[in-house]
Design a protein around this motif. Structure first.
Motif, PDB file in Angstrom:
ATOM      1  N   LYS A  38       0.829  -1.206   0.000  1.00 47.17           N
ATOM      2  CA  LYS A  38       0.000   0.000   0.000  1.00 47.17           C
ATOM      3  C   LYS A  38       0.861   1.253   0.000  1.00 47.17           C
ATOM      4  N   ILE A  39       2.041   1.169   0.585  1.00 48.97           N
ATOM      5  CA  ILE A  39       2.957   2.309   0.508  1.00 48.97           C
ATOM      6  C   ILE A  39       3.397   2.524  -0.942  1.00 48.97           C
ATOM      7  N   SER A  40       3.584   1.431  -1.682  1.00 55.49           N
ATOM      8  CA  SER A  40       3.931   1.550  -3.099  1.00 55.49           C
ATOM      9  C   SER A  40       2.811   2.236  -3.875  1.00 55.49           C
ATOM     10  N   VAL A  41       1.561   1.892  -3.542  1.00 54.39           N
ATOM     11  CA  VAL A  41       0.426   2.544  -4.198  1.00 54.39           C
ATOM     12  C   VAL A  41       0.398   4.024  -3.847  1.00 54.39           C
ATOM     13  N   LEU A  42       0.695   4.346  -2.579  1.00 52.27           N
ATOM     14  CA  LEU A  42       0.774   5.758  -2.171  1.00 52.27           C
ATOM     15  C   LEU A  42       1.861   6.492  -2.950  1.00 52.27           C
ATOM     16  N   ALA A  43       2.995   5.824  -3.136  1.00 56.61           N
ATOM     17  CA  ALA A  43       4.080   6.442  -3.906  1.00 56.61           C
ATOM     18  C   ALA A  43       3.644   6.704  -5.347  1.00 56.61           C
ATOM     19  N   LEU A  44       2.865   5.801  -5.910  1.00 54.74           N
ATOM     20  CA  LEU A  44       2.338   6.010  -7.263  1.00 54.74           C
ATOM     21  C   LEU A  44       1.429   7.233  -7.296  1.00 54.74           C
ATOM     22  N   LEU A  45       0.526   7.342  -6.310  1.00 52.25           N
ATOM     23  CA  LEU A  45      -0.358   8.508  -6.253  1.00 52.25           C
ATOM     24  C   LEU A  45       0.440   9.796  -6.061  1.00 52.25           C
ATOM     25  N   TYR A  46       1.519   9.735  -5.280  1.00 53.66           N
ATOM     26  CA  TYR A  46       2.380  10.902  -5.051  1.00 53.66           C
ATOM     27  C   TYR A  46       2.985  11.373  -6.370  1.00 53.66           C
ATOM     28  N   GLU A  47       3.519  10.428  -7.155  1.00 52.22           N
ATOM     29  CA  GLU A  47       4.150  10.794  -8.424  1.00 52.22           C
ATOM     30  C   GLU A  47       3.120  11.279  -9.439  1.00 52.22           C
ATOM     31  N   MET A  48       1.933  10.710  -9.418  1.00 56.09           N
ATOM     32  CA  MET A  48       0.885  11.166 -10.334  1.00 56.09           C
ATOM     33  C   MET A  48       0.451  12.591 -10.009  1.00 56.09           C
ATOM     34  N   GLU A 105      14.730   5.299  -2.138  1.00 52.86           N
ATOM     35  CA  GLU A 105      15.174   6.267  -1.134  1.00 52.86           C
ATOM     36  C   GLU A 105      14.772   5.833   0.260  1.00 52.86           C
ATOM     37  N   MET A 106      13.551   5.271   0.373  1.00 54.88           N
ATOM     38  CA  MET A 106      13.087   4.849   1.700  1.00 54.88           C
ATOM     39  C   MET A 106      13.733   3.536   2.130  1.00 54.88           C
ATOM     40  N   ALA A 107      13.777   2.551   1.228  1.00 57.79           N
ATOM     41  CA  ALA A 107      14.268   1.226   1.603  1.00 57.79           C
ATOM     42  C   ALA A 107      15.774   1.221   1.854  1.00 57.79           C
ATOM     43  N   ASP A 108      16.552   1.977   1.082  1.00 59.36           N
ATOM     44  CA  ASP A 108      18.005   2.032   1.256  1.00 59.36           C
ATOM     45  C   ASP A 108      18.443   3.191   2.136  1.00 59.36           C
ATOM     46  N   GLY A 109      17.490   3.971   2.622  1.00 62.05           N
ATOM     47  CA  GLY A 109      17.820   5.088   3.503  1.00 62.05           C
ATOM     48  C   GLY A 109      17.634   4.718   4.959  1.00 62.05           C
ATOM     49  N   GLU A 110      16.997   5.614   5.661  1.00 60.45           N
ATOM     50  CA  GLU A 110      16.762   5.390   7.086  1.00 60.45           C
ATOM     51  C   GLU A 110      15.274   5.524   7.377  1.00 60.45           C
ATOM     52  N   LEU A 111      14.930   5.284   8.636  1.00 59.54           N
ATOM     53  CA  LEU A 111      13.529   5.348   9.031  1.00 59.54           C
ATOM     54  C   LEU A 111      12.946   6.740   8.818  1.00 59.54           C
ATOM     55  N   LYS A 112      13.811   7.752   8.994  1.00 59.74           N
ATOM     56  CA  LYS A 112      13.315   9.127   8.847  1.00 59.74           C
ATOM     57  C   LYS A 112      12.873   9.417   7.412  1.00 59.74           C
ATOM     58  N   ASP A 113      13.436   8.677   6.435  1.00 53.24           N
ATOM     59  CA  ASP A 113      13.024   8.885   5.045  1.00 53.24           C
ATOM     60  C   ASP A 113      11.578   8.447   4.833  1.00 53.24           C
ATOM     61  N   MET A 114      11.175   7.344   5.465  1.00 52.75           N
ATOM     62  CA  MET A 114       9.778   6.925   5.364  1.00 52.75           C
ATOM     63  C   MET A 114       8.872   7.909   6.104  1.00 52.75           C
ATOM     64  N   LEU A 160       9.036  -2.972   4.704  1.00 52.33           N
ATOM     65  CA  LEU A 160       9.219  -2.256   3.445  1.00 52.33           C
ATOM     66  C   LEU A 160      10.580  -2.581   2.833  1.00 52.33           C
ATOM     67  N   GLN A 161      11.621  -2.658   3.680  1.00 53.58           N
ATOM     68  CA  GLN A 161      12.941  -3.020   3.172  1.00 53.58           C
ATOM     69  C   GLN A 161      12.925  -4.419   2.542  1.00 53.58           C
ATOM     70  N   HIS A 162      12.308  -5.353   3.241  1.00 57.16           N
ATOM     71  CA  HIS A 162      12.251  -6.715   2.709  1.00 57.16           C
ATOM     72  C   HIS A 162      11.430  -6.766   1.423  1.00 57.16           C
ATOM     73  N   TYR A 163      10.339  -6.035   1.378  1.00 59.80           N
ATOM     74  CA  TYR A 163       9.475  -5.992   0.196  1.00 59.80           C
ATOM     75  C   TYR A 163      10.241  -5.459  -1.010  1.00 59.80           C
ATOM     76  N   TYR A 164      11.048  -4.430  -0.804  1.00 54.13           N
ATOM     77  CA  TYR A 164      11.787  -3.810  -1.899  1.00 54.13           C
ATOM     78  C   TYR A 164      12.945  -4.707  -2.348  1.00 54.13           C
ATOM     79  N   HIS A 165      13.747  -5.192  -1.387  1.00 48.72           N
ATOM     80  CA  HIS A 165      14.957  -5.940  -1.748  1.00 48.72           C
ATOM     81  C   HIS A 165      14.647  -7.356  -2.241  1.00 48.72           C
ATOM     82  N   SER A 166      13.489  -7.910  -1.887  1.00 45.44           N
ATOM     83  CA  SER A 166      13.154  -9.257  -2.365  1.00 45.44           C
ATOM     84  C   SER A 166      13.011  -9.284  -3.888  1.00 45.44           C
ATOM     85  N   HIS A 167      12.722  -8.139  -4.474  1.00 42.62           N
ATOM     86  CA  HIS A 167      12.600  -8.078  -5.935  1.00 42.62           C
ATOM     87  C   HIS A 167      13.957  -8.267  -6.607  1.00 42.62           C
ATOM     88  N   TYR A 168      15.005  -7.800  -5.974  1.00 42.92           N
ATOM     89  CA  TYR A 168      16.345  -7.886  -6.558  1.00 42.92           C
ATOM     90  C   TYR A 168      17.139  -9.068  -6.036  1.00 42.92           C
TER      91      TYR A 168
END
Length: 765
Positions: free
Chosen positions: A34-44, A96-105, A155-163
């Motif tokens: 759902k955070i990914s969907v939010l990111a999509l809405l943010y970019e739109m 930026e969020m997954a490879d950054g820190e908690l403050k980025d999220m 979120l980190q696991h969700y992002y890095h599992s793709h790679y």
């Protein structure tokens, strides 16, 4: 949102089915997906996107919100299909969020533009996007610090599992899942026992869904069921395969056995594969759960409980009808009628009456009185759907009973007015398909083709949901099969193969309407082999036809046995078939059987014995206004008279049949009629000694030339051989030796190719 994705998997008789319990191991609103969907809405919101791409992304938002959680790779691939630039921006945002820190999220949620903070935000507060963002922000703001930290790790696991790269610190999935209960917004103070019980449920759910698409929320489960039910109803080819859908439903019911709608979809899925045990089991469980959940009783008290019971009995009756269990269906109908009468439910009684006359039709009984009563009562209680179905059933019975075309068309015209008034798209399609069948029954192939094309080119009145047009109904299958057979009759086998190819794509073999095109395909193949004289290839097709339609299979078997000179077996089958058809009042098949029996009598030169049979067939055809069969019978009568030595009378009655045959008949019928006309003209010319005889022979030559053109379209070598034989005789009588020699050579080539023991001009039409 509920109005957009209505629960279409309900039977029209059964509404008010609602799921109340949240017992799926359901995750909270805030998930990495759902955070990914939010990111999509943010970019739109913050990026400039082309209008066409924005339109595609807008269509994608609702399925992403309501559908099951996708892996990060699937999510990116879906967005890339609409706009690759936006997909890349979303990927960077999550990086930026997954490879950054908690403050980025934290910063992402703090700076997220919403319709509640931005005055010029594109979405309204009450829109789908607005409500989704509100839920997300409320859920996120309610999390404790430890819950926010666990969300960040997820979120980190969700992002890095793709790679397929390990995270800096290995993440224990089981721990994350076990601690998900801490993020429950509805109960933040669970007891230890409840938390352990929920942990076990969530862990097993997460492990079972992790490999495919993640756990389902309540809304996601409802969306999945609604989509699959809609596809089963309108485009079964696009729904999940029966085994895959069964597996998904079993997973849902494992965690929520009381999910009534899942049981009903399981019932629909089992009906696809004709599994009566699971179908009955699931249907009964659906109504049991519907009653136990209280969804009927809470709104209607005791009336809701009784309503479920009577519709359960009615649906059970319809189930047994579909499987041919007429006695069980009648008992279930009686139970439904009894309960409906006790509750004074006129609507349910009308549905029962509709199934009652349908059951009588299936049993082969006359149900016209019941049908008329059903139409009157449905009109009285303002039930246009049932009234129209009853009228269409009366039209079908009227066609069988010999009503004239204008009577049936007037009745269908009245129903069409009712359909367009109430926007009954499904019944409009059925009406057009029924009109096509009626015109074919009456032998008007041009009108039948026009009605079929009208249906295929009609825009559906139904809303387009899930990207599916409603063109996979039985009416479309019937119309396409009629078109295939009409093209085959004209020798256009290339067009037939294209139509059948489309039918196979739209209605795969496992779908419920597939047997329509299967039977059509087999009949076309058999007719083609019979026309080409390939009887050894036609014989195996008879068994396949019998498996789909026993009556048609017996008739085709008799036809094949007849051309193989197995006369005794063919006669025995025809006698049994005629007795059966007289019981079921199948007039068309009775006439065909009589004509085939007459042809068997020709084999033994019993021409005088065929006259009573042919006159009986002609009377039946004219009584039921079956023009095509009447013309076919006249051809048989004319041939019989020719063989009895009265060609003048044969030529006289032939003119009555030639016009309808040339206007609406098949290529084979046209060729046979013209060749018979030429033979009669030759016989008449032989009895004349003056110049009229030469003129009659000249007409016979022209007639045979036209017949040869028709037989060439079908590659019918045997009949072409007969044509060349007659042409050679005619040219010899006219003294045109070069043309005679040419026709004789063509005859000789075909005769050597066929290697047939049957003499040219044999005793056949």
């Amino acid at each position: 949102m509920a109005s957009v994705h209505e629960s279409l998997y309900f039977n029209p008789m059964m509404t008010n089915g609602v799921v109340h319990a949240n017992v799926f191991g359901i995750k909270d609103w805030v998930t990495p997906y759902k955070i990914s969907v939010l990111a999509l809405l943010y970019e739109m919101t913050t990026s400039k996107i082309a209008l066409s791409e924005r339109r595609r992304l807008n269509k994608l938002i609702l399925p992403l919100q309501q559908g099951p959680d996708l892996s990060f790779g699937q999510f990116l691939k879906t967005v890339e299909g609409c706009c690759s630039q936006t997909a890349y921006a979303v990927k960077l945002r999550l990086h930026e969020m997954a490879d950054g820190e908690l403050k980025d999220m934290e910063y992402f949620f703090a700076t997220l533009p919403t319709p509640f903070t931005e005055f010029d935000f594109e979405a309204y507060k009450t829109s789908v996007v607005g409500i989704f963002m509100r839920h997300m922000l409320l859920a996120y703001n309610k999390l404790s610090f430890s819950q926010v930290y666990k969300l960040y790790k997820s979120l980190q696991h969700y992002y890095h599992s793709h790679y397929a790269k390990p995270v800096d610190r290995p993440l224990d999935i089981a721990v994350l899942v076990a601690d998900d209960s801490d993020m429950d917004l509805t109960s933040t103070e669970d007891t230890v026992g409840d938390r352990m019980e929920k942990d076990e449920l969530d862990t097993s759910m997460y492990e079972s869904e992790l490999s495919c698409r993640g756990p389902l929320s309540q809304k996601q489960a409802e969306y999945f069921l609604a989509k699959q039910a809609y596809l089963l109803r309108n485009d079964e080819n696009k729904s999940l395969k029966p085994s895959a859908l069964q597996e998904e439903l079993n997973n849902m019911l494992q965690f929520n056995p009381d999910f009534a709608e899942a049981h009903y979809l399981n019932y629909l899925n089992s009906m696809r594969v004709k599994d009566i045990f699971i179908s009955t089991h699931s249907l009964l469980h659906y109504f049991d759960r519907l009653i136990l959940s209280g969804s009927e009783g809470k709104s209607n008290g005791d009336e809701g409980y009784g309503r479920s019971l009577r519709y359960a009995a009615l649906n059970l009756a319809s189930l047994h009808c579909r499987f041919g269990h007429y006695q069980q269906a009648e008992l279930a109908l009686q139970e439904a009628i009894r309960i409906a009468q006790e509750s004074n439910d006129h609507v349910c009684l009308q549905h029962c009456l509709s199934w009652l006359y349908t059951l009588e039709q299936m049993k082969g009984s006359d149900s016209s009185v019941l049908t008329e009563d059903s139409v009157k009562m449905a009109a009285h209680f303002c039930l246009p759907y049932l009234a129209s179905l009853g009228i269409q059933s009366l039209v079908q019975q009227g066609g069988i009973q010999g009503k004239t075309a204008h009577e049936l068309m007037d009745a269908l015209k009245d129903t069409d007015i009712l359909h367009w008034k109430h926007s009954l798209s499904e019944l409009i399609e059925i009406s057009l398909a029924q009109t096509t069948s009626i015109w074919r029954m009456y032998g008007k192939s041009a009108m039948a083709q026009q009605q079929a094309q009208l249906l295929l080119n009609m825009s559906s009145l139904e809303p387009v949901n899930f990207g599916v047009q409603q063109n996979n109904t039985e009416a479309f299958a019937v119309a396409l099969c009629h078109l295939a057979e009409l093209h085959a009759e004209q020798g256009m086998y290339g067009a037939v193969s294209e139509i059948l190819k489309h039918l196979k794509q739209q209605f795969p073999p496992h779908t419920q309407h597939a047997k329509l095109w299967m039977l059509c395909d087999l009949k076309v193949q058999l007719e083609r082999y019979m026309n080409e004289g390939k009887y050894h290839m036609a014989e195996p097709l008879v068994t396949a036809i019998s498996a789909l339609n026993k009556t048609e299979g017996l008739y085709r078997k008799a036809q094949v046995l007849k051309v193989l000179n197995r006369t005794t077996e063919a006669y025995s089958i025809l006698q049994r078939l005629q007795a059966h058809c007289e019981k079921t009042k199948c007039t068309e098949m009775i006439i065909r059987v009589i004509l085939s029996t007459a042809e068997l009598h020709w084999e033994s030169s019993g021409f005088s014995t065929t006259l009573p049979l042919l006159l009986q067939a002609l009377a039946l055809a004219r009584q039921h206004h079956l023009q095509a069969l009447a013309s076919e019978t006249i051809l048989h009568l004319a041939f019989t008279q020719l063989m009895l030595g009265v060609p003048e009378q044969a030529l006289g009655i032939l003119h009555e049949a030639l016009e309808p045959i040339l206007a609406h008949g098949s290529v084979m019928d046209k060729g046979r009629a013209l060749m018979l006309t030429a033979r009669c003209q030759m016989a008449v010319a032989g009895s004349r000694q003056d110049g009229q005889g030469q003129e009659a022979l000249g007409l016979a030559v022209q007639t045979l030339d036209e017949a040869a053109v028709y037989f060439s379209k079908l590659n019918c070598k045997q009949r072409l051989r007969d044509v060349h034989y007659l042409q050679a005789q005619l040219y010899h009588s006219l003294g045109q030796m070069p043309k005679r020699n040419k026709c004789a050579m063509l005859f000789r080539l075909l005769d050597q190719d066929l290697q047939s023991s049957v003499a040219p001009g044999a005793l056949r039409l």
